[in-house]
Design an enzyme around this catalytic site. Structure first.
Site, PDB file in Angstrom:
ATOM      1  N   LYS A  34       0.837  -1.197   0.000  1.00  0.00           N
ATOM      2  CA  LYS A  34       0.000   0.000   0.000  1.00  0.00           C
ATOM      3  C   LYS A  34       0.872   1.246   0.000  1.00  0.00           C
ATOM      4  O   LYS A  34       1.075   1.894   1.027  1.00  0.00           O
ATOM      5  CB  LYS A  34      -0.919  -0.037   1.230  1.00  0.00           C
ATOM      6  CG  LYS A  34      -2.327   0.385   0.918  1.00  0.00           C
ATOM      7  CD  LYS A  34      -3.258   0.065   2.044  1.00  0.00           C
ATOM      8  CE  LYS A  34      -4.432   0.999   2.060  1.00  0.00           C
ATOM      9  NZ  LYS A  34      -5.180   1.135   0.821  1.00  0.00           N
TER      10      LYS A  34
HETATM   11  N1  PPE Z   1      -7.444  -2.821  -3.143  1.00  0.00           N
HETATM   12  C1  PPE Z   1      -6.916  -1.569  -3.133  1.00  0.00           C
HETATM   13  C2  PPE Z   1      -6.149  -1.103  -4.307  1.00  0.00           C
HETATM   14  C3  PPE Z   1      -7.123  -0.769  -2.006  1.00  0.00           C
HETATM   15  O1  PPE Z   1      -6.612   0.455  -1.991  1.00  0.00           O
HETATM   16  C4  PPE Z   1      -7.879  -1.245  -0.919  1.00  0.00           C
HETATM   17  C5  PPE Z   1      -8.117  -0.393   0.288  1.00  0.00           C
HETATM   18  C6  PPE Z   1      -8.392  -2.566  -0.981  1.00  0.00           C
HETATM   19  C7  PPE Z   1      -8.138  -3.317  -2.115  1.00  0.00           C
HETATM   20  C8  PPE Z   1      -9.146  -3.189   0.168  1.00  0.00           C
HETATM   21  O2  PPE Z   1      -8.287  -3.434   1.251  1.00  0.00           O
HETATM   22  P1  PPE Z   1      -8.785  -3.475   2.757  1.00  0.00           P
HETATM   23  O3  PPE Z   1      -9.107  -2.075   3.141  1.00  0.00           O
HETATM   24  O4  PPE Z   1      -7.653  -4.042   3.503  1.00  0.00           O
HETATM   25  O5  PPE Z   1      -9.999  -4.341   2.779  1.00  0.00           O
HETATM   26  N2  PPE Z   1      -8.244   0.979   0.033  1.00  0.00           N
HETATM   27  C9  PPE Z   1      -8.119   1.929   1.107  1.00  0.00           C
HETATM   28  C10 PPE Z   1      -7.927   3.335   0.603  1.00  0.00           C
HETATM   29  C11 PPE Z   1      -9.008   3.900  -0.232  1.00  0.00           C
HETATM   30  C12 PPE Z   1      -8.759   5.360  -0.569  1.00  0.00           C
HETATM   31  O6  PPE Z   1      -9.422   5.843  -1.491  1.00  0.00           O
HETATM   32  O7  PPE Z   1      -7.954   6.030   0.071  1.00  0.00           O
HETATM   33  C13 PPE Z   1      -9.259   1.819   2.104  1.00  0.00           C
HETATM   34  O8  PPE Z   1     -10.291   1.214   1.832  1.00  0.00           O
HETATM   35  O9  PPE Z   1      -9.093   2.318   3.215  1.00  0.00           O
END
Ligand code: PPE
Length: 306
Positions: A159
């Site tokens: 991330k």
């Molecule tokens: N894929 C990506 C690319 C991603 O950024 C997130 C979270 C996920 C999957 C889901 O991951 P999880 O939150 O662990 O279930 N994206 C974060 C940031 C979004 C933003 O716009 O800033 C979030 O959901 O917090």
């Protein structure tokens, strides 16, 4: 929507007033996208506010930092406590928590190794990512012409702030084309995920989601949903998903910390029932778990005042 300001931000070990958490314009990470971050949610429960899967998020933060050779100058336990204290000093019942580890001011150029590592954690009230109506009635998604980053270009499971330039291109294309969100394919042409969400497909009572090798970020909500779906008695298959499999699906939904569980009611010109019956059951269980209403999953919650 503008950020709803709260009172304090944890900045390099201290709580500072929201408006004083500032950085220099020559901050390394501003120029080169060399930061790593997390998105975490805190929910209101009958035992007071509780942070959902906090340790898992902080662990992923350290893993992301490791890939980019950043030594976080705090112990994991310190950042876990900082998140909890931050919710407390801001007197919030429900919020989104955003820890960011970045290369600060002092060095320029692409070798980041001598640029100092700084840490900030902010939290604020952030409603549903794709709108309340999105959660209740579903959103419209477009298969993006922008491919998702792949492991030999940028590590998708990390991330890192810079990786989101890829997400922004897909998101903006979708919005300008009249959709709410993008669905990105991986470098091979299989379904990967949304710009900030994982994706699930329901077909004939079985649940499918792209595997790790489809260039996804392995979401913590994805893991939560897999656990819930299995508990509800469904088979969950992690497999490559094609565009036509999406089009022929019974139900499709996004998962993510910000997005929670957002049903998709349209992909390109194809429409779906949203939320479909299985999506609805998973949503219900998800909210029970995050709100501390299911005793079996209390371990996933870090209570602020308990
Ligand atoms: N894929 C990506 C690319 C991603 O950024 C997130 C979270 C996920 C999957 C889901 O991951 P999880 O939150 O662990 O279930 N994206 C974060 C940031 C979004 C933003 O716009 O800033 C979030 O959901 O917090």
């Amino acid at each position: 929507m503008p950020i709803k300001e709260s009172k304090y931000i944890w900045f390099n070990g201290k709580f500072v007033p929201w408006n004083e958490a500032k950085i220099h314009v020559l901050t390394h990470s501003l120029h080169y996208g060399s930061g790593v971050f997390e998105g975490i949610r805190c929910y209101k429960t009958k035992y007071g506010p509780a942070i959902f899967r906090l340790k898992d998020h902080i662990k992923r933060l350290y893993a992301s930092a490791r890939v980019y050779f950043m030594n976080i100058p705090y112990k994991m336990e310190e950042l876990i406590n900082a998140c909890k204290e931050l919710v407390k000093v801001n007197e919030l019942e429900e919020c989104y928590i955003r820890p960011i580890v970045f290369r600060g001011y002092g060095e320029m150029g692409l070798n980041p190794l001598n640029a100092k590592v700084e840490v900030a954690i902010a939290c604020w009230e952030w409603g549903p990512y794709l709108g309340k109506e999105g959660i209740e009635k579903g959103i419209k998604a477009k298969i993006s012409s922008i491919r998702r980053i792949e492991p030999n270009i940028l590590p998708p499971n990390v991330k890192c702030t810079g990786h989101y330039a890829n997400s922004i291109l897909a998101k903006v294309e979708a919005i300008i084309s009249g959709f709410d969100e993008a669905i990105m394919l991986d470098h091979r042409g299989y379904v990967a995920e949304g710009p900030g969400e994982n994706i699930f497909v329901v077909k004939d009572e079985t649940i499918y989601t792209p595997p790790e090798h489809a260039s996804i970020l392995k979401g913590i909500t994805r893991d939560t949903v897999i656990t819930i779906a299995k508990e509800l008695g469904y088979d969950v298959i992690e497999t490559d998903i094609t565009r036509d499999f999406l089009y022929l699906a019974d139900e499709v939904f996004f998962t993510g910390t910000a997005a929670e569980i957002t049903p998709i009611r349209q992909i390109d010109a194809y429409e779906y029932k949203a939320p479909g019956p299985i999506t609805k059951k998973i949503q219900k269980k998800f909210y029970e778990i995050v709100r501390g209403e299911d005793e079996k999953y209390l371990d996933w919650l870090d209570f602020i005042y308990k």
